[in-house]
Each structure stands twice: as structure tokens, then as C-alpha cells.
Design a protein around this motif. Structure first.
Motif, PDB file in Angstrom:
ATOM      1  N   THR A   5       0.872  -1.186   0.026  1.00  0.00           N
ATOM      2  CA  THR A   5       0.074  -0.205  -0.058  1.00  0.00           C
ATOM      3  C   THR A   5       0.725   1.270   0.118  1.00  0.00           C
ATOM      4  N   ARG A   6       0.392   2.267  -0.282  1.00  0.00           N
ATOM      5  CA  ARG A   6       0.839   3.577  -0.210  1.00  0.00           C
ATOM      6  C   ARG A   6      -0.052   4.528   0.480  1.00  0.00           C
ATOM      7  N   PHE A   7       1.021   5.715   1.166  1.00  0.00           N
ATOM      8  CA  PHE A   7       0.243   6.742   1.703  1.00  0.00           C
ATOM      9  C   PHE A   7       0.798   7.958   0.681  1.00  0.00           C
ATOM     10  N   ALA A   8       0.044   8.600  -0.013  1.00  0.00           N
ATOM     11  CA  ALA A   8       0.611   9.621  -0.810  1.00  0.00           C
ATOM     12  C   ALA A   8       0.112  11.258  -0.460  1.00  0.00           C
ATOM     13  N   PRO A   9       0.356  11.842   0.650  1.00  0.00           N
ATOM     14  CA  PRO A   9       0.221  13.295   0.684  1.00  0.00           C
ATOM     15  C   PRO A   9       0.816  14.129  -0.420  1.00  0.00           C
ATOM     16  N   SER A  10       0.156  15.227  -0.402  1.00  0.00           N
ATOM     17  CA  SER A  10       0.955  16.225  -1.268  1.00  0.00           C
ATOM     18  C   SER A  10       1.734  17.048   0.006  1.00  0.00           C
ATOM     19  N   PRO A  11       2.896  17.548  -0.265  1.00  0.00           N
ATOM     20  CA  PRO A  11       3.461  18.338   0.683  1.00  0.00           C
ATOM     21  C   PRO A  11       3.197  19.799   0.410  1.00  0.00           C
ATOM     22  N   LEU A  39       5.806   5.473   1.524  1.00  0.00           N
ATOM     23  CA  LEU A  39       5.309   6.774   1.604  1.00  0.00           C
ATOM     24  C   LEU A  39       5.664   7.297   0.297  1.00  0.00           C
ATOM     25  N   ARG A  40       4.524   8.086  -0.257  1.00  0.00           N
ATOM     26  CA  ARG A  40       4.797   8.689  -1.654  1.00  0.00           C
ATOM     27  C   ARG A  40       4.583  10.285  -1.401  1.00  0.00           C
ATOM     28  N   LEU A  41       5.430  10.936  -1.541  1.00  0.00           N
ATOM     29  CA  LEU A  41       5.168  12.274  -1.558  1.00  0.00           C
ATOM     30  C   LEU A  41       4.877  13.195  -2.901  1.00  0.00           C
ATOM     31  N   ASP A  42       3.511  13.366  -3.053  1.00  0.00           N
ATOM     32  CA  ASP A  42       3.094  14.002  -4.378  1.00  0.00           C
ATOM     33  C   ASP A  42       3.445  15.384  -4.499  1.00  0.00           C
ATOM     34  N   ASP A  43       4.656  15.600  -5.083  1.00  0.00           N
ATOM     35  CA  ASP A  43       5.373  17.156  -5.121  1.00  0.00           C
ATOM     36  C   ASP A  43       5.352  17.626  -6.418  1.00  0.00           C
ATOM     37  N   LEU A 182       0.108  15.829 -14.048  1.00  0.00           N
ATOM     38  CA  LEU A 182      -0.956  15.913 -12.856  1.00  0.00           C
ATOM     39  C   LEU A 182      -1.002  14.714 -12.221  1.00  0.00           C
ATOM     40  N   TYR A 183      -1.681  14.681 -10.889  1.00  0.00           N
ATOM     41  CA  TYR A 183      -1.767  13.705 -10.053  1.00  0.00           C
ATOM     42  C   TYR A 183      -2.174  12.579 -10.721  1.00  0.00           C
ATOM     43  N   THR A 184      -3.247  12.490 -11.551  1.00  0.00           N
ATOM     44  CA  THR A 184      -3.778  11.419 -12.060  1.00  0.00           C
ATOM     45  C   THR A 184      -2.867  10.374 -12.702  1.00  0.00           C
ATOM     46  N   ALA A 186       0.602  10.634 -12.748  1.00  0.00           N
ATOM     47  CA  ALA A 186       1.853  10.169 -12.016  1.00  0.00           C
ATOM     48  C   ALA A 186       1.510   9.280 -10.974  1.00  0.00           C
ATOM     49  N   SER A 187       0.181   9.385 -10.392  1.00  0.00           N
ATOM     50  CA  SER A 187      -0.147   8.340  -9.353  1.00  0.00           C
ATOM     51  C   SER A 187      -0.136   6.889  -9.906  1.00  0.00           C
ATOM     52  N   VAL A 188      -0.932   6.943 -11.297  1.00  0.00           N
ATOM     53  CA  VAL A 188      -0.956   5.598 -11.733  1.00  0.00           C
ATOM     54  C   VAL A 188       0.181   4.907 -12.199  1.00  0.00           C
ATOM     55  N   ILE A 200      -5.929   2.648  -0.675  1.00  0.00           N
ATOM     56  CA  ILE A 200      -7.240   2.948   0.110  1.00  0.00           C
ATOM     57  C   ILE A 200      -6.885   4.455   0.100  1.00  0.00           C
ATOM     58  N   ARG A 201      -7.948   5.180   0.089  1.00  0.00           N
ATOM     59  CA  ARG A 201      -8.138   6.492  -0.015  1.00  0.00           C
ATOM     60  C   ARG A 201      -9.493   7.089   0.347  1.00  0.00           C
ATOM     61  N   GLY A 202      -9.799   8.413   0.460  1.00  0.00           N
ATOM     62  CA  GLY A 202     -10.909   8.717   0.995  1.00  0.00           C
ATOM     63  C   GLY A 202     -11.891   8.913  -0.312  1.00  0.00           C
ATOM     64  N   ASP A 204     -13.524  10.713  -1.869  1.00  0.00           N
ATOM     65  CA  ASP A 204     -13.688  11.975  -2.677  1.00  0.00           C
ATOM     66  C   ASP A 204     -12.833  11.633  -3.941  1.00  0.00           C
ATOM     67  N   HIS A 205     -12.167  10.394  -3.855  1.00  0.00           N
ATOM     68  CA  HIS A 205     -11.533   9.829  -5.011  1.00  0.00           C
ATOM     69  C   HIS A 205     -12.157   9.016  -5.807  1.00  0.00           C
ATOM     70  N   VAL A 206     -13.478   8.784  -5.527  1.00  0.00           N
ATOM     71  CA  VAL A 206     -14.449   7.715  -6.136  1.00  0.00           C
ATOM     72  C   VAL A 206     -14.052   7.981  -7.731  1.00  0.00           C
TER      73      VAL A 206
HETATM   74  N1  GLU Z   1      -1.671  13.242  -3.175  1.00  0.00           N
HETATM   75  C1  GLU Z   1      -3.126  12.886  -3.318  1.00  0.00           C
HETATM   76  C2  GLU Z   1      -3.840  13.307  -2.178  1.00  0.00           C
HETATM   77  O1  GLU Z   1      -3.419  13.717  -1.386  1.00  0.00           O
HETATM   78  C3  GLU Z   1      -3.339  11.479  -3.401  1.00  0.00           C
HETATM   79  C4  GLU Z   1      -4.484  10.378  -3.480  1.00  0.00           C
HETATM   80  C5  GLU Z   1      -4.037   9.021  -3.475  1.00  0.00           C
HETATM   81  O2  GLU Z   1      -4.201   8.424  -2.639  1.00  0.00           O
HETATM   82  O3  GLU Z   1      -4.233   8.710  -4.786  1.00  0.00           O
HETATM   83  O4  GLU Z   1      -5.169  13.389  -2.499  1.00  0.00           O
END
Ligand code: GLU
Length: 439
Positions: A5-11, A39-43, A182-184, A186-188, A200-202, A204-206
Motif C-alpha cells: 500500500t502507499r500513503f501519498a500526501p501532497s507536501p 510513503l509517496r510524496l506527491d510533489d 498531474l496527479y492522475t 503520476a499516481s497511476v 485505500i483513500r478517501g 472523494d477519490h471515487v
Molecule cells: N496526493 C493525493 C491526495 O493527497 C493522493 C491521493 C491518492 O491516494 O491517490 O489526495
């Protein structure tokens, strides 16, 4: 199955309780399955992302006990996104557009006024090579992903079966005119390369998930599992977004909440087995089950979190708190008694400081006129320092027999005169520790 899994916050800001929930879900799922947590930093947003936020995110997660198997920054991985973009361009799934935001807004309004959904009309797909060359000489184009206008379906780990009509979604922009990926996309690309098998995410990402499923398929990848957890709301059902600054992990740490309590509380919130402070971190991992989480918005009450913190604090052993007691320079021979007195009367570690000040300096008493004579009598009868565990009982018995007071009329004014408060620590335990009493 071992979940990666990954957690991918934007810094671009501080982590808050909402992000933390996503982090915990991913972390627990990976660790309890013997998998990996990344841990993936979406920067990729160069303007809003900062090194300071990245560092703070790591510090906050470390404080909460997270250990990641790998940490990656998207800004170091641009060549991989370029490669994927090139292959999508070649297969015709990425097309160049030139409309300005104003033109798009105009189209959007027109569609809405005609009662149609404001979905991008793909007019740029039909531009001839000549037209594109002309437009390119005037401005940079940006790139959209051509969605299959079909339904995308998946079995979600929390929501159950989900179906999204991609025909009602605009083709997403994957590369901006300034070249930013953009995120879409890069994330894929990262999810494929890291072999992520559970996202696994919120919730709002459906819609993003539906798009990303199409993108994963076009890039020749198998699909991970997906789960979308509910979003947090305030106790009155209000959105939490405006209060997120107060609910940042940095702030919760500053006000002195216990990291273990935060972890336990956030891991169980919204589950059919709601969190209880008595549970240990090991038990959180053991009993965590995604399918037990509800789909409706989850109420977050910071008062309950504080209560959790207090209960976790009370449970700490002397060894776990010894460092704080040493930092406060509490003499070693009274540390155990001090902790025994303090632990039931603090909601955060910093309260130890106030209690120790009370022991060392006492307080300037404010005594009601009607209690003055009584307190004067108490002072006459007060045993001197050092005192022991019987001192309080002996003293108050003496006061009882010398005055006409007993019960509340004796104990309340005396407690107030000694501590400034009408409730607080067990006086039997506190009184022997009070080195200065200013009656
Ligand atoms: N950087 C995205 C966010 O913070 C990651 C979302 C995801 O988990 O794909 O919303």
C-alpha cells in the motif's frame, strides 16, 4: 495476500486528522498482511510543494509510530511519467488541447443552460495537424486522457460494488500547458511501478478511481484492489475543512495529545467496532477490518480524542513517563509518589509541569471573607514539611475537632486555598508533596 500500500500526501500543507485516517488504513493493511507500506510524496506541483512540509509530514508520521519500507518523491520520477505519456500519445489516448480556461467556462455554461452535463466536448481531438501547428506557435498545448465512455465497475473494500459512468466525466487533463504532470497520471505510473496492490483513500477519490482504472488498463497493468473510506465531518455534521489547521498533527502534538491515543482513536473511528481507549496498538492491528467501516460521513469529535489521550496517559507506566519527570527536575525519591498523584489528574503531559509548580511554589490563595477565620485556624493546625501519607487525614481530623466544620464545608475551602481549584488531585497524595503552602 501481502498488501503493498502507499500513503501519498501532497507536501503542500500539514497533515491533519483526515489524512491520518488514510495513512493508518494503508499502514495497518500493509503491516498486518506482512506486506509493505510506501510513503509517496506527491510533489509535482512545484509552486505549492515545499521541503519543509515534506519534512514535517515525515516527522508527524514518525511521531505516531509509522515506519515505511520506502519513501519516494514524485519530483524525482518525472522521466517515468514522460515515458508513460509518450506511450499514451502514441496509442492515441492522450490528445492535445488548446482551449483557454475562459473558453472552457463558456462551453460549460452553455451546456448547463441547455440542461446538459458540463462534460468536455472533445473538440480538440479533431484538430488537423495544420491547426495544431498554428496553435502551437501561439501557445503551449495541454494533454487530456481520452476516456472510454463506458461504465467502470469494481468491488470496493469499503463501499461494496461501485459503478461510475465515465461518460459523464470530462476527459481529465494529465499534462498541463507548463509541462507539469498531474496527479492522475503520476499516481497511476507510480502505483504500477511500486506494484501497489491495494489503494485505500478517501471517498472523494471515487471518480478518480474510475479514471485511473482506465489508465491502468491502457498502460497494460493489472488492477489493484480499491477501498474508499468515508470523509470526516464535525459533531454537528459540518464539514471539517475550515478547522483542519487546528486539527493538524503538528497542532495536536503541540497541545500535548498522546500519539498512541491518536492512532488508536483514528484507526477505529467510523467502524462497527468503535475505538476504546483500553485497546493496545497490537490489538488495533489484530482486529482492523476494512469491511467493518461505514460508508456514510464519519463524525470526528476532538473532545473524545482528548479523553482518549487522557486515558492513554493514565495507563503509562512509571518507566514511560520517567523522562518527563527528570526533565522537570523532580527529585528521584519523590518521582513515584508524584506520578501516582498526577496520573489521574492530567489530560496531557504538559499538565505535569503545572502540578509540579503547584508542589514547589504553591499558589497565592484567594479566600472568601466567610472562610478567612476558618483558613486561619487550618494554618495554625497544619503539620510542617516533610509530611507523609497520613498527614492530610491527621490535619483534617484536627481541623474537624477544632472547628464546627466537616464534609464539604471543610474540604472545599481548604482545597481551594491550597490549590486554587475546587476539584483536582487526591489531597492525601498531593498534600505531602506540597513544599510551599502560602496560607
Ligand atoms: N496526493 C493525493 C491526495 O493527497 C493522493 C491521493 C491518492 O491516494 O491517490 O489526495
Amino acid at each position: 495476500m501481502n498488501y503493498i500500500t502507499r500513503f501519498a500526501p501532497s507536501p503542500t500543507g500539514f497533515l491533519h486528522v483526515g489524512n491520518l485516517r488514510t495513512a493508518i488504513f494503508n499502514y495497518v493493511m500493509a503491516k498486518k498482511s506482512g506486506g509493505q507500506f510506501i510513503l509517496r510524496l506527491d510533489d509535482t506541483d512545484k509552486v505549492r510543494s515545499t521541503e519543509q512540509f515534506s519534512d514535517q509530514i515525515k516527522r508527524d508520521l514518525e511521531w505516531l509510530g509509522f515506519e515505511w519500507d520506502r519513501c519516494e518523491k514524485q519530483s524525482n520520477r518525472i522521466s517515468l511519467y514522460e515515458y508513460a505519456a509518450q506511450s499514451l500519445k502514441e496509442s492515441g489516448y492522450l490528445y492535445e488541447c488548446f482551449e483557454t480556461p475562459e473558453e472552457l467556462e463558456f462551453k460549460r455554461r452553455k451546456q448547463l443552460s441547455m440542461g446538459r452535463p458540463p462534460v468536455y466536448d472533445r473538440s480538440s481531438i479533431n484538430l488537423s495537424t495544420k491547426e495544431k501547428l498554428r496553435l502551437r506557435s501561439e501557445k503551449h498545448g495541454y494533454w487530456r486522457f481520452k476516456l472510454d465512455q463506458s461504465r467502470v465497475e469494481w468491488q470496493d473494500g469499503i463501499l461494496g460494488s461501485v459503478s461510475v459512468d465515465s461518460g459523464s466525466v470530462s476527459d481529465p487533463v494529465l499534462i498541463r500547458a507548463d509541462g507539469q504532470f498531474l496527479y492522475t497520471l503520476a499516481s497511476v505510473v507510480d502505483d504500477i511501478e511500486f506494484r501497489i496492490n491495494y489503494v485505500i483513500r478517501g471517498s472523494d477519490h471515487v471518480t478518480n478511481t474510475a479514471t485511473q482504472i482506465q489508465l491502468l488498463t491502457k498502460l497494460g497493468s493489472s488492477l489493484p484492489f480499491f477501498a474508499h473510506h468515508s470523509l470526516l465531518i464535525g459533531v454537528k455534521g459540518e464539514p471539517l475543512s475550515k478547522r483542519m489547521n487546528n486539527l493538524s498533527l503538528k497542532e495536536l502534538r503541540t497541545i500535548g495529545l498522546e500519539p498512541e491515543a491518536i492512532f488508536i482513536f483514528m484507526a477505529g473511528l467510523g467502524s462497527q467496532n468503535p475505538p476504546v481507549p483500553e485497546i493496545t496498538i497490537e490489538e488495533v492491528f489484530k482486529y482492523f477490518n476494512l469491511s467493518k467501516f461505514g460508508t456514510t460521513p464519519t463524525k470526528f469529535d476532538s473532545n473524545i480524542l482528548s479523553l482518549f489521550s487522557q486515558k492513554c496517559l493514565m495507563r503509562l507506566s512509571f518507566d514511560e513517563i520517567e523522562k518527563e519527570l527528570n526533565d522537570l527536575k523532580i527529585p528521584i525519591d519523590i518521582q513515584l509518589d508524584f506520578w501516582d498523584m498526577a496520573k489521574e489528574n492530567i489530560s496531557k503531559r504538559s499538565d505535569l509541569h503545572d502540578l509540579w509548580c503547584l508542589c514547589v511554589d504553591g499558589i497565592e490563595p484567594s479566600i472568601l471573607a466567610e472562610d478567612r477565620d476558618f483558613i486561619f485556624l487550618c494554618k495554625q493546625l497544619m503539620p510542617g514539611y516533610p509530611r507523609d501519607k497520613n498527614s492530610w487525614i491527621d490535619w483534617t481530623n484536627a481541623i474537624k475537632s477544632e472547628s464546627n466544620r466537616s464534609g464539604k464545608s471543610l474540604f472545599l475551602p481548604l482545597r481551594k486555598a491550597l490549590t486554587g481549584q475546587s476539584s483536582g488531585p487526591d489531597m492525601k497524595k498531593l498534600f505531602p508533596l506540597m513544599q510551599k503552602i502560602r496560607l
